[in-house]
Design an enzyme around this catalytic site. Sequence first.
Site, PDB file in Angstrom:
ATOM      1  N   GLU A   1      46.456 -49.794   4.765  1.00  0.00           N
ATOM      2  CA  GLU A   1      45.888 -49.425   6.069  1.00  0.00           C
ATOM      3  C   GLU A   1      44.642 -50.265   6.369  1.00  0.00           C
ATOM      4  O   GLU A   1      43.548 -49.716   6.521  1.00  0.00           O
ATOM      5  CB  GLU A   1      45.462 -47.951   6.071  1.00  0.00           C
ATOM      6  CG  GLU A   1      46.540 -46.956   5.735  1.00  0.00           C
ATOM      7  CD  GLU A   1      45.986 -45.547   5.526  1.00  0.00           C
ATOM      8  OE1 GLU A   1      46.718 -44.602   5.790  1.00  0.00           O
ATOM      9  OE2 GLU A   1      44.822 -45.408   5.092  1.00  0.00           O
ATOM     10  N   PRO A   2      44.768 -51.569   6.475  1.00  0.00           N
ATOM     11  CA  PRO A   2      43.577 -52.383   6.712  1.00  0.00           C
ATOM     12  C   PRO A   2      43.136 -52.286   8.171  1.00  0.00           C
ATOM     13  O   PRO A   2      43.967 -52.251   9.080  1.00  0.00           O
ATOM     14  CB  PRO A   2      44.066 -53.802   6.415  1.00  0.00           C
ATOM     15  CG  PRO A   2      45.527 -53.759   6.768  1.00  0.00           C
ATOM     16  CD  PRO A   2      46.002 -52.369   6.435  1.00  0.00           C
TER      17      PRO A   2
ATOM     18  N   TYR B   1      35.156 -51.711  14.615  1.00  0.00           N
ATOM     19  CA  TYR B   1      34.189 -50.635  14.793  1.00  0.00           C
ATOM     20  C   TYR B   1      33.083 -51.054  15.771  1.00  0.00           C
ATOM     21  O   TYR B   1      31.919 -50.701  15.614  1.00  0.00           O
ATOM     22  CB  TYR B   1      33.617 -50.183  13.430  1.00  0.00           C
ATOM     23  CG  TYR B   1      34.714 -49.844  12.448  1.00  0.00           C
ATOM     24  CD1 TYR B   1      35.455 -48.685  12.593  1.00  0.00           C
ATOM     25  CD2 TYR B   1      35.068 -50.721  11.413  1.00  0.00           C
ATOM     26  CE1 TYR B   1      36.503 -48.383  11.722  1.00  0.00           C
ATOM     27  CE2 TYR B   1      36.111 -50.430  10.544  1.00  0.00           C
ATOM     28  CZ  TYR B   1      36.816 -49.265  10.707  1.00  0.00           C
ATOM     29  OH  TYR B   1      37.861 -48.975   9.859  1.00  0.00           O
TER      30      TYR B   1
ATOM     31  N   GLY C   1      39.997 -50.845   3.482  1.00  0.00           N
ATOM     32  CA  GLY C   1      38.718 -50.991   2.794  1.00  0.00           C
ATOM     33  C   GLY C   1      38.302 -52.391   2.415  1.00  0.00           C
ATOM     34  O   GLY C   1      37.189 -52.598   1.929  1.00  0.00           O
TER      35      GLY C   1
ATOM     36  N   ARG D   1      26.725 -50.385  15.238  1.00  0.00           N
ATOM     37  CA  ARG D   1      26.677 -50.611  13.785  1.00  0.00           C
ATOM     38  C   ARG D   1      25.267 -50.898  13.250  1.00  0.00           C
ATOM     39  O   ARG D   1      24.888 -50.350  12.214  1.00  0.00           O
ATOM     40  CB  ARG D   1      27.665 -51.708  13.363  1.00  0.00           C
ATOM     41  CG  ARG D   1      29.130 -51.330  13.671  1.00  0.00           C
ATOM     42  CD  ARG D   1      30.124 -52.303  13.072  1.00  0.00           C
ATOM     43  NE  ARG D   1      30.168 -52.214  11.638  1.00  0.00           N
ATOM     44  CZ  ARG D   1      29.559 -53.021  10.806  1.00  0.00           C
ATOM     45  NH1 ARG D   1      28.891 -54.060  11.244  1.00  0.00           N
ATOM     46  NH2 ARG D   1      29.637 -52.839   9.508  1.00  0.00           N
TER      47      ARG D   1
ATOM     48  N   CYS E   1      16.723 -46.528  25.634  1.00  0.00           N
ATOM     49  CA  CYS E   1      15.485 -45.842  25.234  1.00  0.00           C
ATOM     50  C   CYS E   1      15.585 -45.261  23.833  1.00  0.00           C
ATOM     51  O   CYS E   1      15.573 -44.039  23.656  1.00  0.00           O
ATOM     52  CB  CYS E   1      15.197 -44.712  26.215  1.00  0.00           C
ATOM     53  SG  CYS E   1      15.466 -45.204  27.898  1.00  0.00           S
TER      54      CYS E   1
ATOM     55  N   TYR F   1      24.393 -48.092  10.608  1.00  0.00           N
ATOM     56  CA  TYR F   1      24.480 -48.472   9.181  1.00  0.00           C
ATOM     57  C   TYR F   1      23.439 -49.521   8.797  1.00  0.00           C
ATOM     58  O   TYR F   1      23.542 -50.101   7.732  1.00  0.00           O
ATOM     59  CB  TYR F   1      25.839 -49.126   8.872  1.00  0.00           C
ATOM     60  CG  TYR F   1      27.079 -48.433   9.331  1.00  0.00           C
ATOM     61  CD1 TYR F   1      27.490 -47.250   8.733  1.00  0.00           C
ATOM     62  CD2 TYR F   1      27.873 -48.994  10.314  1.00  0.00           C
ATOM     63  CE1 TYR F   1      28.670 -46.638   9.130  1.00  0.00           C
ATOM     64  CE2 TYR F   1      29.061 -48.388  10.715  1.00  0.00           C
ATOM     65  CZ  TYR F   1      29.453 -47.209  10.123  1.00  0.00           C
ATOM     66  OH  TYR F   1      30.616 -46.613  10.511  1.00  0.00           O
TER      67      TYR F   1
ATOM     68  N   ARG G   1      39.195 -53.283   9.251  1.00  0.00           N
ATOM     69  CA  ARG G   1      38.142 -54.301   9.332  1.00  0.00           C
ATOM     70  C   ARG G   1      38.660 -55.691   8.965  1.00  0.00           C
ATOM     71  O   ARG G   1      38.339 -56.675   9.619  1.00  0.00           O
ATOM     72  CB  ARG G   1      37.026 -53.893   8.353  1.00  0.00           C
ATOM     73  CG  ARG G   1      35.726 -54.638   8.506  1.00  0.00           C
ATOM     74  CD  ARG G   1      34.763 -54.240   7.376  1.00  0.00           C
ATOM     75  NE  ARG G   1      34.541 -52.812   7.289  1.00  0.00           N
ATOM     76  CZ  ARG G   1      33.600 -52.153   7.946  1.00  0.00           C
ATOM     77  NH1 ARG G   1      32.770 -52.803   8.731  1.00  0.00           N
ATOM     78  NH2 ARG G   1      33.465 -50.848   7.820  1.00  0.00           N
TER      79      ARG G   1
HETATM   80  N1  PLP Z   1      42.430 -45.642   6.121  1.00  0.00           N
HETATM   81  C1  PLP Z   1      41.598 -44.593   6.193  1.00  0.00           C
HETATM   82  C2  PLP Z   1      42.085 -43.266   5.751  1.00  0.00           C
HETATM   83  C3  PLP Z   1      40.295 -44.754   6.702  1.00  0.00           C
HETATM   84  O1  PLP Z   1      39.475 -43.706   6.774  1.00  0.00           O
HETATM   85  C4  PLP Z   1      39.866 -46.042   7.110  1.00  0.00           C
HETATM   86  C5  PLP Z   1      38.512 -46.271   7.619  1.00  0.00           C
HETATM   87  O2  PLP Z   1      37.676 -45.445   7.733  1.00  0.00           O
HETATM   88  C6  PLP Z   1      40.781 -47.099   7.032  1.00  0.00           C
HETATM   89  C7  PLP Z   1      42.053 -46.886   6.517  1.00  0.00           C
HETATM   90  C8  PLP Z   1      40.409 -48.498   7.450  1.00  0.00           C
HETATM   91  O3  PLP Z   1      39.396 -48.978   6.651  1.00  0.00           O
HETATM   92  P1  PLP Z   1      38.940 -50.505   6.761  1.00  0.00           P
HETATM   93  O4  PLP Z   1      38.630 -50.776   8.184  1.00  0.00           O
HETATM   94  O5  PLP Z   1      37.752 -50.603   5.890  1.00  0.00           O
HETATM   95  O6  PLP Z   1      40.066 -51.345   6.271  1.00  0.00           O
END
Ligand code: PLP
Length: 426
Positions: free
Chosen positions: A285-286, A384, A251, A324, A355, A328, A288
């Site tokens: 869990e990075p 993404y 996140g 994107r 189109c 978004y 982005r």
């Molecule tokens: N972990 C979970 C459960 C997610 O759903 C996501 C993204 O949707 C991520 C990690 C990675 O998030 P980010 O790319 O924002 O670090």
Amino acid sequence: MPRTDFLKETRIHDFSYNKKNELCCEKVPLRKILEKTGSPAYIYSSKTILEHLGKLQRAFRSVRPLICYSVKANANLAILKTLVRKGAGLDIVSGGELFRAGKVKCPGRKIVYAGVGKKDGEIRAAIRARILLFNVESVPELERINEIAKKMRRRVDVSLRINPNVDPHTHDYITTGKAETKFGIDFDRAREVYLASQKLTHARLSGVHVHIGSQIETGEPFVEAFRKILSFIDELEAAGVRIRFLNLGGGLGVIYSDENPQTADEFARKILPLFKKRKFQIIFEPGRFIVANAGVLAAKVLYLKETGVKKFLITDAGMNDLIRPAFYNAYHAIWPVMKRKDAKRWVFDVVGPICESGDFFAKGRELPEMRPGEFLAIMTAGAYGFTMSSNYNSRGRACEVLVKGGSFRVVRKRESYQDLVRGERI
Ligand code: PLP
């Protein structure tokens, strides 16, 4: 009001202009790559990717976290291998991502598996791969994992994803930790599940998982969520439930234009004090944060179209390549691949050939004049980007290129017309 490009040539990535005014990825001019590969092309810097991983590893070294890169952000095998080689684990959400993890020989003990609906075959494959943890979001799925593990005569570790009802102040579509989203389980229900789970014979509920959303720029929502989670864990432990893993999700926000997101160090300074004297294994869990500004989507200007109202730059990349902006309303800076000193600045809409009115990369953007045949780079497209691309309008997906210092490799071929119809029957 036209918007100019805010993204500066800074320390955050390895795309910059050389003395000849050519945009380079590390030491390689994009022109050189594009002459060989054609366009559109995703181009990634391995140095930037590794620097981002290193920043997190260093900032959190005191708690020795397991950093599981989130494969959904960019699943290219060469990128996964680059990260796994440097000690990263992988956060997966499907059997397909598990397959990719196997291809790069990521050890099972460094894989965590999330997602709101796992199929039996996917669960079996993950158990066979001896992954570290399943992140589970519902009781029926927990029971299913227990049943399958029992049939396979294996014990598996599971984390429940908690929905802490915290607003991360990001786009609605990437907000996941508020009560009204489909993600996770609220505290009251989760408490019951942990206590009742003691009866499960093969799924050991030994972890807690939380992921409140994506592109979060400040530490406060994280601190609020993690505080709630820690007091919940205290309650569980007091009731005799032992927690071994705390998965804090991903996140972390990045710079697309003029944002000023926390750095890894600032993030660590805010949240590390919360974890003092805690014994569990911390997992991140990075996605982005690791890859977003390590990649660009390079495209060719096909036409300049002027209507009575607007100037359009029509490129050979479309929303099928990078969705994107359409999805978004996301902002991506656009830089010329070759900077001309004399170029006048105009206000353009930068659009693709598809189109759909949603097929745009920028609207009302002040940019240096770019002529048909010239290339531009849509910046911060490493996360993404390719993973959300499609074959819409029967367009083959772009190639992907990984740069390392002064050399580059095509790490995914451009899709051909034959690729488009593979598997179809008349
Ligand atoms: N972990 C979970 C459960 C997610 O759903 C996501 C993204 O949707 C991520 C990690 C990675 O998030 P980010 O790319 O924002 O670090």
